[in-house]
Design a protein around this motif. Structure first.
Motif, short mmCIF file in Angstrom:
data_model
loop_
_atom_site.label_atom_id
_atom_site.label_comp_id
_atom_site.label_asym_id
_atom_site.label_seq_id
_atom_site.Cartn_x
_atom_site.Cartn_y
_atom_site.Cartn_z
N LYS A 1 9.87 -10.30 -0.32
CA LYS A 1 9.06 -11.00 0.90
C LYS A 1 7.76 -11.94 0.64
CE LYS A 1 9.51 -7.00 4.28
NZ LYS A 1 10.01 -5.64 3.49
N ASN A 2 7.28 -11.71 -0.55
CA ASN A 2 6.07 -12.47 -1.00
C ASN A 2 6.11 -12.65 -2.55
OD1 ASN A 2 4.07 -14.00 -1.64
ND2 ASN A 2 2.63 -12.79 -1.09
N PRO A 3 7.08 -13.52 -3.10
CA PRO A 3 7.19 -13.47 -4.60
C PRO A 3 5.74 -13.69 -5.24
CG PRO A 3 8.90 -14.95 -3.55
CD PRO A 3 7.85 -14.60 -2.56
N GLU A 4 4.83 -14.24 -4.59
CA GLU A 4 3.57 -14.68 -5.26
C GLU A 4 2.48 -13.43 -5.05
OE1 GLU A 4 3.01 -18.16 -6.73
OE2 GLU A 4 5.07 -17.65 -6.69
N HIS A 5 3.11 -12.38 -4.77
CA HIS A 5 1.91 -11.09 -4.74
C HIS A 5 1.58 -10.57 -6.10
CE1 HIS A 5 0.23 -7.52 -3.52
NE2 HIS A 5 0.39 -7.90 -2.17
N SER A 6 0.47 -11.19 -6.66
CA SER A 6 0.21 -10.83 -8.10
C SER A 6 0.07 -9.14 -8.33
CB SER A 6 -1.23 -11.29 -8.38
OG SER A 6 -2.24 -10.90 -7.57
N ASP A 7 -0.42 -8.30 -7.49
CA ASP A 7 -0.58 -7.01 -7.67
C ASP A 7 0.84 -6.31 -7.62
OD1 ASP A 7 -3.45 -6.77 -8.14
OD2 ASP A 7 -3.86 -6.80 -5.75
N ALA A 8 1.75 -6.78 -6.87
CA ALA A 8 2.83 -6.22 -6.63
C ALA A 8 3.62 -6.54 -8.29
CB ALA A 8 3.72 -6.56 -5.58
N HIS A 9 3.61 -7.67 -8.61
CA HIS A 9 3.96 -7.89 -9.98
C HIS A 9 3.32 -7.02 -11.06
CE1 HIS A 9 6.76 -11.41 -9.92
NE2 HIS A 9 5.99 -12.07 -9.02
N TYR A 10 2.14 -7.07 -10.98
CA TYR A 10 1.55 -5.93 -12.13
C TYR A 10 1.90 -4.50 -11.91
CZ TYR A 10 -1.77 -2.88 -14.12
OH TYR A 10 -2.33 -1.84 -14.83
N ASN A 11 2.22 -3.98 -10.73
CA ASN A 11 2.51 -2.65 -10.65
C ASN A 11 4.19 -2.51 -11.24
OD1 ASN A 11 0.45 -0.53 -9.51
ND2 ASN A 11 0.15 -2.58 -8.24
N SER A 12 4.76 -3.69 -10.67
CA SER A 12 6.19 -3.63 -10.93
C SER A 12 6.28 -3.76 -12.72
CB SER A 12 6.88 -4.74 -10.66
OG SER A 12 7.15 -4.67 -9.23
N GLY A 13 5.38 -4.39 -13.40
CA GLY A 13 5.19 -4.50 -14.77
C GLY A 13 4.98 -3.26 -15.33
N ASP B 1 8.97 2.01 -7.38
CA ASP B 1 9.55 0.67 -8.02
C ASP B 1 10.39 -0.21 -6.63
OD1 ASP B 1 10.33 -1.11 -9.70
OD2 ASP B 1 12.15 -0.08 -10.10
N LYS B 2 10.94 0.61 -5.80
CA LYS B 2 11.96 -0.06 -4.52
C LYS B 2 10.91 -0.78 -3.77
CE LYS B 2 15.58 3.07 -4.82
NZ LYS B 2 16.00 4.54 -4.24
N ALA B 3 9.73 -0.01 -3.54
CA ALA B 3 8.75 -0.79 -2.70
C ALA B 3 8.25 -1.98 -3.19
CB ALA B 3 7.50 0.41 -2.38
N PHE B 4 7.70 -1.80 -4.29
CA PHE B 4 7.22 -3.01 -5.04
C PHE B 4 8.24 -4.29 -5.19
CE2 PHE B 4 4.26 0.06 -7.16
CZ PHE B 4 3.19 -0.09 -6.39
N LYS B 5 9.48 -4.05 -5.27
CA LYS B 5 10.40 -4.91 -5.27
C LYS B 5 10.64 -5.60 -3.80
CE LYS B 5 13.33 -3.66 -9.16
NZ LYS B 5 14.32 -2.59 -9.83
N GLU B 6 10.41 -4.61 -2.91
CA GLU B 6 10.52 -5.15 -1.36
C GLU B 6 9.68 -6.12 -1.12
OE1 GLU B 6 12.92 -5.58 1.60
OE2 GLU B 6 13.41 -4.31 0.07
N GLN C 1 1.01 -1.27 -0.02
CA GLN C 1 0.01 0.04 0.01
C GLN C 1 0.77 1.09 0.06
OE1 GLN C 1 -3.00 0.31 -0.54
NE2 GLN C 1 -3.48 -2.14 -0.56
N TYR C 2 1.98 1.19 0.66
CA TYR C 2 2.91 2.16 0.55
C TYR C 2 3.44 2.56 -0.71
CZ TYR C 2 7.19 4.99 1.73
OH TYR C 2 8.36 5.95 1.65
N GLY C 3 3.80 1.37 -1.58
CA GLY C 3 4.13 1.52 -2.69
C GLY C 3 3.18 2.01 -3.67
N LEU C 4 1.88 1.60 -3.39
CA LEU C 4 0.89 2.08 -4.42
C LEU C 4 0.58 3.63 -4.23
CD1 LEU C 4 -0.89 0.57 -6.16
CD2 LEU C 4 -2.55 0.28 -4.32
N SER C 5 0.96 4.06 -2.92
CA SER C 5 0.73 5.60 -2.56
C SER C 5 1.77 6.23 -3.31
CB SER C 5 0.50 5.90 -1.17
OG SER C 5 -0.78 5.61 -0.82
N LEU C 6 2.86 5.68 -3.43
CA LEU C 6 4.16 6.30 -3.99
C LEU C 6 3.61 6.31 -5.33
CD1 LEU C 6 6.96 4.34 -2.09
CD2 LEU C 6 6.77 7.06 -2.07
#
Length: 220
Positions: free
Chosen positions: A165-177, A156-161, A141-146
């Motif tokens: 911690k959880n390589p299976e986080h689909s939304d973090a993958h999407y936002n990193s994409g 980008d750094k927040a989503f990588k973090e 959520q911090y990454g999303l607000s950033l």
């Protein structure tokens, strides 16, 4: 295990009637103790009995106006009902009274997210991350607000973090994409969209992102 701990365990186990019985006994045994009213209020809030939950939180404050957890409970109550200004006021009061847990800072951040005041959300979400560094949902959520505040490199750094911690986080993958695409790296973006879809096959945004990249690559 004392009654209070047992009642809280019943709540966690979804045995709400048993929890209510014990909380009620605790209130009868200690009618001047605000903690019993806060706990009963939390139970009522958990089962969406908002009217009675509010009554119990307010009773706790009536007994002791410095009961920080009662203000936190009211904050949660108003947040659930989308009364964000009232929720914010109660969360702030809980902090003033010494409640320094990550949850209260996280919820304040979420209020500003809901209001689309993303820059205002950042200091609260950052504090929540500092207090709960292993909680990847807070980090997300911090990454999303950033990202929404257009701090793309920091996002980008927040989503990588999160993905560490959880390589299976689909939304973090999407936002990193999405960020990879902004950087002109279609190959990495495609990888993240594909990972997002592997984890969550019905992720519509990732599917659209993947299709758009594939269409561009066909044209090259």
């Amino acid at each position: 295990m004392d009654k209070n701990a047992q009642a809280i365990q019943y709540m966690k186990d979804n045995e709400y009637e048993k929890a209510a019985e014990l909380f009620n006994e605790l209130i009868e045994e200690n009618p001047g103790d605000p903690v019993g009213f806060v706990n009963f209020g939390n139970l009522l809030l958990h089962i969406n009995d908002f009217v009675r939950a509010e009554r119990f939180f307010k009773k706790a404050i009536e007994l002791d106006e410095k009961t920080a957890t009662a203000y936190y409970g009211l904050g949660n109550l108003y947040y659930e009902q989308e009364e964000y200004d009232r929720a914010e006021k109660n969360y702030q009061r809980a902090i003033e009274l010494g409640l320094a847990e990550s949850d209260v800072y996280f919820m304040l951040g979420m209020i500003f997210q809901q209001k689309e005041q993303f820059k205002l959300a950042l200091p609260y979400l950052l504090r929540a991350v500092e207090l709960s560094p292993d909680d990847y949902e807070i980090q997300f959520q911090y990454g999303l607000s950033l990202a929404q505040a257009e701090y793309i490199e920091e996002a980008d750094k927040a989503f990588k973090e999160v993905l560490k911690k959880n390589p299976e986080h689909s939304d973090a993958h999407y936002n990193s994409g999405v960020i990879s695409l902004l950087h002109g790296d279609a190959e990495t973006a495609l990888h993240h969209f594909e990972e997002s879809l592997r984890i969550q096959p019905d992720h519509v945004l990732a599917a659209n992102g993947k299709k758009n990249i594939e269409d561009i690559l066909k044209q090259e």
